[in-house]
Design an enzyme around this catalytic site. Structure first.
Site, PDB file in Angstrom:
ATOM      1  N   ASP A 134       2.608  -0.548  -6.403  1.00  0.00           N
ATOM      2  CA  ASP A 134       2.853  -0.710  -4.969  1.00  0.00           C
ATOM      3  C   ASP A 134       3.953   0.251  -4.532  1.00  0.00           C
ATOM      4  OD1 ASP A 134       2.916  -1.609  -2.401  1.00  0.00           O
ATOM      5  OD2 ASP A 134       3.587  -3.642  -2.858  1.00  0.00           O
ATOM      6  N   ASP A 150      -1.413   1.772   0.165  1.00  0.00           N
ATOM      7  CA  ASP A 150      -0.256   2.029  -0.689  1.00  0.00           C
ATOM      8  C   ASP A 150      -0.174   1.146  -1.922  1.00  0.00           C
ATOM      9  OD1 ASP A 150       0.235  -0.310   0.642  1.00  0.00           O
ATOM     10  OD2 ASP A 150       2.278   0.176   1.246  1.00  0.00           O
ATOM     11  N   GLU A 151      -1.265   0.481  -2.298  1.00  0.00           N
ATOM     12  CA  GLU A 151      -1.203  -0.350  -3.499  1.00  0.00           C
ATOM     13  C   GLU A 151      -2.577  -0.471  -4.151  1.00  0.00           C
ATOM     14  OE1 GLU A 151      -0.700  -4.657  -3.011  1.00  0.00           O
ATOM     15  OE2 GLU A 151      -0.814  -4.340  -0.842  1.00  0.00           O
TER      16      GLU A 151
END
Length: 406
Positions: free
Chosen positions: A6, A96-97
């Site tokens: 993350d 984003d993860e």
């Protein structure tokens, strides 16, 4: 073993990476509404989606920068290349993860923690961003571990320590526990994950419903059999625009809506998808939210219509917006978003007899041809090469993708 990787304060970290004067300083991305905050700003209590005025009150030295979504999408693409270079078993969760299954790499690369360390070094060296990684036996525990390890950390939850790690955490750490559910649980004396694990499923079902009760009880008792799923296509695509607290007229809202539909429908067609349902999302001055949705009509055999045609979605979304205007006039609107769901592959579109291009079906098919031509122009000359008349002379602003690009 599974990794949950993350990126830390993703939008703000990209801004600090690209502008050395912002490093180590409190930064907020967004204007009227904070879309992201650096850890230096979070230390003052700045969170999303707080209003910009409130963020500046909390942090007088706050630096506000406009978002650059092209830069964020490019940074995400480069990070996901590193993920896929680490293991072919990657499940993207958002821009984003992601989850990475590295259990089969021990003999080739090493232990999961060593793999996580290599991944973190590569993201820092090749993309210039900090990333936190949780390592655990299940997806849920890996996600919790990455959150606990922030910022820029690495945490391993060993199988024999799972209960010791999870049960003391506040009940809000459970996947699916929001403010409302947490309030119900805490009112019944359930404050930690361990408190919940010790309750009977029937008791939890009475508090939060049967499905949620079963789900939360299973997670609290370390039962999460979900594998990392590769190649799963998302079920919706959307975008949103923060408006701040400045007054907006119905014409302004309509223009924002049309711009969002243009963006979303183009992304839909780029992924060779069609959809059946459009959802309008609104956020008001008092931070409450409302959603309105509509599904396209049915064909003669009872199947739902599906399309990727921009004009069809614009007309449908405008109907939803008109119905919501009384509420908007009463409460004010700080954010508008749209999403299209009920997605299917474009080749599965079912035509209604007769097959001639007449009526609504004909309009959809003709619009699809026009959309394809406009998409080709924008791909070659840029998104500003052709625009709608309603958008001429208006602030183009910025739209945030609700989900990562396909």
């Amino acid at each position: 073993m599974i990794l949950h990787a993350d990126l830390d304060s993703f939008y703000a970290s990209v801004e600090q990476r690209d502008d050395a004067s912002l490093r180590g300083r409190p930064v907020a991305v967004g204007g009227g509404i904070v879309l992201a905050a650096s850890y230096e700003a979070k230390a003052y209590g700045v969170r999303t989606p707080v209003a910009g005025s409130e963020a500046r009150r909390l942090c007088p030295g706050l630096i506000t920068v406009p978002p650059r979504f092209e830069a964020y999408v490019e940074a995400s693409r480069r990070v996901f290349e590193i993920f896929r270079d680490t293991t072919p078993l990657v499940e993207g969760v958002s821009i984003d993860e992601a989850f990475l299954d590295v259990g089969g790499l021990r003999r080739l690369v090493g232990e999961p923690v060593a793999i996580a360390e290599i991944l973190r070094r590569r993201v820092r060296a090749e993309v210039g961003l900090p990333i936190s990684v949780g390592v655990a036996r299940t997806k849920y525990l890996a996600k919790v571990a990455s959150a606990v390890s922030k910022p820029d950390g690495l945490l391993l939850v060993e199988p024999e320590r799972e209960e010791e790690f999870l049960h003391p955490l506040p009940v809000e750490r459970l996947w699916g526990v929001g403010a409302v559910t947490a309030g119900k649980l805490r009112a019944d004396g359930i404050r930690t994950v361990g408190d919940l694990a010790r309750r009977e499923q029937e008791v939890l079902s009475g508090l939060v419903g049967k499905a949620s009760g079963h789900h939360l009880w299973a997670l609290a008792n370390l039962r999460d059999p979900r594998p990392v799923v590769v190649g799963k296509r998302r079920g919706s695509v959307g975008a949103q625009r923060a408006l701040g607290r400045r007054p907006t007229t119905p014409a302004d809202l309509d223009a924002h809506l049309v711009a969002l539909i243009d963006r979303v429908a183009r992304r839909l067609r780029a992924g060779e998808r069609i959809g059946r349902t459009v959802t309008l999302r609104l956020r008001f001055d008092d931070y409450t939210r409302a959603t309105r949705s509509a599904t396209l009509g049915t064909l003669a055999d009872g199947a739902s219509q599906a399309t990727g045609a921009t004009d069809v979605w614009v007309a449908t979304a405008r109907t939803l917006l008109r119905a919501a205007l009384p509420l908007i006039e009463q409460k004010g609107c700080t954010l508008i978003g749209v999403s299209i769901s009920g997605l299917a592959e474009a080749g599965t579109e079912q035509l209604e007899l007769p097959l001639e291009w007449t009526g609504v079906e004909g309009r959809i098919r003709r619009t699809s041809i026009l959309d394809g031509a406009l998409d080709a122009v924008k791909d070659k000359y840029g998104t500003g090469a052709v625009t709608r008349a309603v958008l001429v002379g208006r602030d183009s602003g910025f739209e945030a993708p609700l989900l990562p690009e396909a």
